[in-house]
Design a protein around this motif. Structure first.
Motif, PDB file in Angstrom:
ATOM      1  N   ASN A  88       2.755 -26.351  -3.548  1.00 55.59           N
ATOM      2  CA  ASN A  88       4.669 -26.921  -3.672  1.00 55.59           C
ATOM      3  C   ASN A  88       4.568 -28.227  -4.092  1.00 55.59           C
ATOM      4  OD1 ASN A  88       5.339 -24.776  -1.910  1.00 55.59           O
ATOM      5  ND2 ASN A  88       4.195 -25.433   0.141  1.00 55.59           N
ATOM      6  N   TYR A  89       6.057 -28.377  -4.306  1.00 53.97           N
ATOM      7  CA  TYR A  89       6.314 -29.664  -4.846  1.00 53.97           C
ATOM      8  C   TYR A  89       7.566 -30.465  -4.091  1.00 53.97           C
ATOM      9  CZ  TYR A  89       7.484 -33.753  -8.315  1.00 53.97           C
ATOM     10  OH  TYR A  89       7.710 -35.459  -8.086  1.00 53.97           O
ATOM     11  N   MET A  90       7.656 -31.160  -3.482  1.00 56.74           N
ATOM     12  CA  MET A  90       8.435 -31.738  -3.198  1.00 56.74           C
ATOM     13  C   MET A  90       9.386 -32.892  -4.301  1.00 56.74           C
ATOM     14  SD  MET A  90       8.473 -30.509  -0.016  1.00 56.74           S
ATOM     15  CE  MET A  90      10.077 -31.386   0.298  1.00 56.74           C
ATOM     16  N   VAL A  91      10.425 -32.231  -4.664  1.00 59.63           N
ATOM     17  CA  VAL A  91      11.408 -33.178  -4.890  1.00 59.63           C
ATOM     18  C   VAL A  91      12.198 -34.598  -4.534  1.00 59.63           C
ATOM     19  CG1 VAL A  91      13.520 -32.947  -7.075  1.00 59.63           C
ATOM     20  CG2 VAL A  91      11.520 -30.963  -6.695  1.00 59.63           C
ATOM     21  N   THR A  92      12.498 -34.018  -3.391  1.00 60.37           N
ATOM     22  CA  THR A  92      13.315 -35.048  -2.713  1.00 60.37           C
ATOM     23  C   THR A  92      12.406 -34.798  -1.771  1.00 60.37           C
ATOM     24  OG1 THR A  92      14.439 -33.425  -1.936  1.00 60.37           O
ATOM     25  CG2 THR A  92      15.566 -34.151  -4.038  1.00 60.37           C
ATOM     26  N   PRO A  93      12.968 -36.051  -0.505  1.00 61.63           N
ATOM     27  CA  PRO A  93      12.257 -35.563   1.209  1.00 61.63           C
ATOM     28  C   PRO A  93      12.505 -33.854   1.511  1.00 61.63           C
ATOM     29  CG  PRO A  93      13.401 -37.628   0.950  1.00 61.63           C
ATOM     30  CD  PRO A  93      13.693 -37.030  -0.164  1.00 61.63           C
ATOM     31  N   ASN A  94      13.845 -33.589   0.927  1.00 62.49           N
ATOM     32  CA  ASN A  94      12.934 -31.734   1.884  1.00 62.49           C
ATOM     33  C   ASN A  94      13.244 -30.831   0.698  1.00 62.49           C
ATOM     34  OD1 ASN A  94      15.438 -34.347   3.409  1.00 62.49           O
ATOM     35  ND2 ASN A  94      15.040 -32.869   4.816  1.00 62.49           N
ATOM     36  N   PHE A  95      14.047 -30.886  -0.501  1.00 65.83           N
ATOM     37  CA  PHE A  95      13.911 -30.276  -1.601  1.00 65.83           C
ATOM     38  C   PHE A  95      12.786 -29.625  -2.043  1.00 65.83           C
ATOM     39  CE2 PHE A  95      15.259 -28.289  -5.821  1.00 65.83           C
ATOM     40  CZ  PHE A  95      15.745 -27.002  -5.425  1.00 65.83           C
ATOM     41  N   LEU A  96      12.426 -27.992  -1.769  1.00 65.18           N
ATOM     42  CA  LEU A  96      11.061 -27.866  -2.248  1.00 65.18           C
ATOM     43  C   LEU A  96      11.322 -27.337  -3.175  1.00 65.18           C
ATOM     44  CD1 LEU A  96       7.925 -27.080  -0.462  1.00 65.18           C
ATOM     45  CD2 LEU A  96       8.517 -25.347  -1.577  1.00 65.18           C
ATOM     46  N   LEU A  97      10.000 -27.113  -4.726  1.00 64.97           N
ATOM     47  CA  LEU A  97      10.101 -25.927  -5.265  1.00 64.97           C
ATOM     48  C   LEU A  97       8.361 -25.940  -5.720  1.00 64.97           C
ATOM     49  CD1 LEU A  97      12.540 -27.779  -9.282  1.00 64.97           C
ATOM     50  CD2 LEU A  97      12.420 -25.169  -7.469  1.00 64.97           C
ATOM     51  N   GLY A  98       7.981 -24.813  -6.035  1.00 64.52           N
ATOM     52  CA  GLY A  98       6.452 -24.395  -6.171  1.00 64.52           C
ATOM     53  C   GLY A  98       6.732 -22.751  -6.552  1.00 64.52           C
ATOM     54  N   ALA A  99       5.069 -22.035  -6.844  1.00 64.15           N
ATOM     55  CA  ALA A  99       4.896 -21.772  -7.213  1.00 64.15           C
ATOM     56  C   ALA A  99       3.771 -20.693  -6.560  1.00 64.15           C
ATOM     57  CB  ALA A  99       4.729 -21.646  -8.660  1.00 64.15           C
ATOM     58  N   GLU A 100       3.798 -19.494  -6.885  1.00 63.08           N
ATOM     59  CA  GLU A 100       3.303 -18.561  -6.257  1.00 63.08           C
ATOM     60  C   GLU A 100       2.085 -17.444  -6.650  1.00 63.08           C
ATOM     61  OE1 GLU A 100       3.236 -19.098  -1.827  1.00 63.08           O
ATOM     62  OE2 GLU A 100       3.439 -16.414  -1.764  1.00 63.08           O
ATOM     63  N   ALA A 101       0.972 -16.888  -6.548  1.00 59.37           N
ATOM     64  CA  ALA A 101       0.342 -15.768  -6.462  1.00 59.37           C
ATOM     65  C   ALA A 101       0.110 -15.200  -5.240  1.00 59.37           C
ATOM     66  CB  ALA A 101      -0.423 -16.080  -8.106  1.00 59.37           C
ATOM     67  N   ASP A 102       0.370 -13.440  -5.710  1.00 65.33           N
ATOM     68  CA  ASP A 102      -0.438 -12.558  -3.969  1.00 65.33           C
ATOM     69  C   ASP A 102      -0.894 -11.352  -4.998  1.00 65.33           C
ATOM     70  OD1 ASP A 102       1.722 -10.876  -3.991  1.00 65.33           O
ATOM     71  OD2 ASP A 102       2.620 -12.206  -3.557  1.00 65.33           O
ATOM     72  N   PHE A 103      -1.926 -10.940  -3.608  1.00 65.97           N
ATOM     73  CA  PHE A 103      -2.739  -9.807  -4.383  1.00 65.97           C
ATOM     74  C   PHE A 103      -2.853  -9.156  -2.983  1.00 65.97           C
ATOM     75  CE2 PHE A 103      -5.916  -6.920  -4.342  1.00 65.97           C
ATOM     76  CZ  PHE A 103      -5.837  -6.218  -5.742  1.00 65.97           C
ATOM     77  N   SER A 104      -2.064  -8.060  -3.394  1.00 64.75           N
ATOM     78  CA  SER A 104      -2.238  -7.464  -1.695  1.00 64.75           C
ATOM     79  C   SER A 104      -2.396  -5.174  -2.061  1.00 64.75           C
ATOM     80  CB  SER A 104      -0.621  -6.663  -1.507  1.00 64.75           C
ATOM     81  OG  SER A 104      -0.346  -7.750  -1.098  1.00 64.75           O
ATOM     82  N   MET A 105      -3.290  -5.193  -1.110  1.00 65.65           N
ATOM     83  CA  MET A 105      -3.658  -3.302  -1.029  1.00 65.65           C
ATOM     84  C   MET A 105      -2.449  -3.078   0.323  1.00 65.65           C
ATOM     85  SD  MET A 105      -5.981  -3.349  -2.684  1.00 65.65           S
ATOM     86  CE  MET A 105      -7.444  -1.862  -2.523  1.00 65.65           C
ATOM     87  N   SER A 106      -2.402  -1.454  -0.660  1.00 69.22           N
ATOM     88  CA  SER A 106      -0.952  -0.690   0.451  1.00 69.22           C
ATOM     89  C   SER A 106      -2.231   0.960   0.687  1.00 69.22           C
ATOM     90  CB  SER A 106      -0.298  -0.813  -0.613  1.00 69.22           C
ATOM     91  OG  SER A 106       0.533  -2.032  -1.235  1.00 69.22           O
ATOM     92  N   ASP A 107      -1.083   1.059   1.566  1.00 72.26           N
ATOM     93  CA  ASP A 107      -1.577   2.169   2.275  1.00 72.26           C
ATOM     94  C   ASP A 107      -1.031   3.367   1.604  1.00 72.26           C
ATOM     95  OD1 ASP A 107      -3.093   4.936   3.574  1.00 72.26           O
ATOM     96  OD2 ASP A 107      -2.660   3.457   5.188  1.00 72.26           O
ATOM     97  N   ILE A 108      -0.286   4.221   0.494  1.00 67.56           N
ATOM     98  CA  ILE A 108       0.877   4.954   0.447  1.00 67.56           C
ATOM     99  C   ILE A 108       0.765   6.010  -0.303  1.00 67.56           C
ATOM    100  CG2 ILE A 108       2.811   4.652  -1.449  1.00 67.56           C
ATOM    101  CD1 ILE A 108       3.578   2.825   1.445  1.00 67.56           C
ATOM    102  N   GLU A 109       0.488   7.426   0.246  1.00 67.00           N
ATOM    103  CA  GLU A 109       0.178   8.214  -0.488  1.00 67.00           C
ATOM    104  C   GLU A 109       1.221   9.463   0.123  1.00 67.00           C
ATOM    105  OE1 GLU A 109      -3.553  11.215  -0.350  1.00 67.00           O
ATOM    106  OE2 GLU A 109      -3.699   9.264  -1.013  1.00 67.00           O
ATOM    107  N   LYS A 110       1.650  10.210  -0.384  1.00 68.98           N
ATOM    108  CA  LYS A 110       2.339  10.759   0.502  1.00 68.98           C
ATOM    109  C   LYS A 110       2.842  12.029  -0.663  1.00 68.98           C
ATOM    110  CE  LYS A 110       5.849  12.269   3.632  1.00 68.98           C
ATOM    111  NZ  LYS A 110       7.032  11.901   3.730  1.00 68.98           N
TER     112      LYS A 110
END
Length: 223
Positions: A88-110
């Motif tokens: 995260n990076y605070m551009v102003t005292p209130n406005f935030l810009l950021g980048a995020e990555a995630d990895f998730s396992m799922s229980d999907i089978e039909k």
């Protein structure tokens, strides 16, 4: 004469001893009021790297089209969980810009039988790389997010099966709050669209369109 001088000295000593008490009884001048600005409370700093985990629920919608079966839905839902990391990076005292990555396992089978064809769809993992933009109210953050998504898309029918890693897009929003100076908690929603995937199974072509909705609760540690 000596007696008169002694009496004078005694009177002077008595007056000197009683002077402070007498002065204390007199009205005292009012002391001027000095205004001191209150020390402002320190704002929570959202800037920096963070790492955490999340757990939630995933609703996946497979829309399948085939010449024999026609069009049908093969929907499923299940638990999803994984890890995430970002900056995260605070551009102003209130406005935030950021980048995020995630990895998730799922229980999907039909599995579903349509027109005599047993068709099974599944997806066991997904990942995203996203931008975040938000507005911080000190220790509370409201944000939107969006970017690329990737997931495995699996299908089987007529004794054959196939699997591909499909790239799509995602968008969502969330709220996050600071539990301590280093730990934050969040509740987040993401929509993920992976478009159309064609599978050739047992001499038949099956067109699959996959999208999913995820609601996740997460905890992060901010460095």
């Amino acid at each position: 004469m000596k007696r008169l001088a002694a009496a004078g000295l005694a009177a002077a000593a008595a007056f000197a001893a009683s002077a402070p008490a007498f002065a204390a009884d007199l009205p005292q001048p009012e002391q001027p009021y000095t205004y001191t600005d209150p020390v402002p409370a320190e704002r929570f700093d959202w800037s920096g790297f963070y790492f955490g985990g999340h757990l939630g629920w995933n609703w996946s919608d497979y829309r399948v089209t085939n010449a024999v079966t026609g069009r049908f839905n093969n929907n499923d839902s299940g638990v999803t969980g994984g890890v995430h990391a970002g900056y995260n990076y605070m551009v102003t005292p209130n406005f935030l810009l950021g980048a995020e990555a995630d990895f998730s396992m799922s229980d999907i089978e039909k599995s579903r039988t349509v027109a005599g064809v047993n068709y099974k769809t599944s997806s066991s993992w997904n990942s995203t790389v996203r931008a975040r933009a938000g507005w911080a109210f000190d220790r509370f953050l409201v944000y939107g997010t969006g970017g690329l998504a990737i997931a495995d898309v699996d299908a089987s029918a007529n004794g054959a099966s196939d699997s591909v890693a499909r790239i799509g897009w995602t968008a969502g929003a969330g709220v996050e709050g600071a539990v301590t100076q280093n730990v934050t908690a969040r509740l987040e929603y993401q929509y993920q669209d992976y478009g159309n995937t064609n599978f050739g199974l047992g001499g038949q072509t099956y067109k699959n369109k996959l999208d999913s909705n995820q609601v996740r609760f997460g905890l992060s540690y901010k460095f």
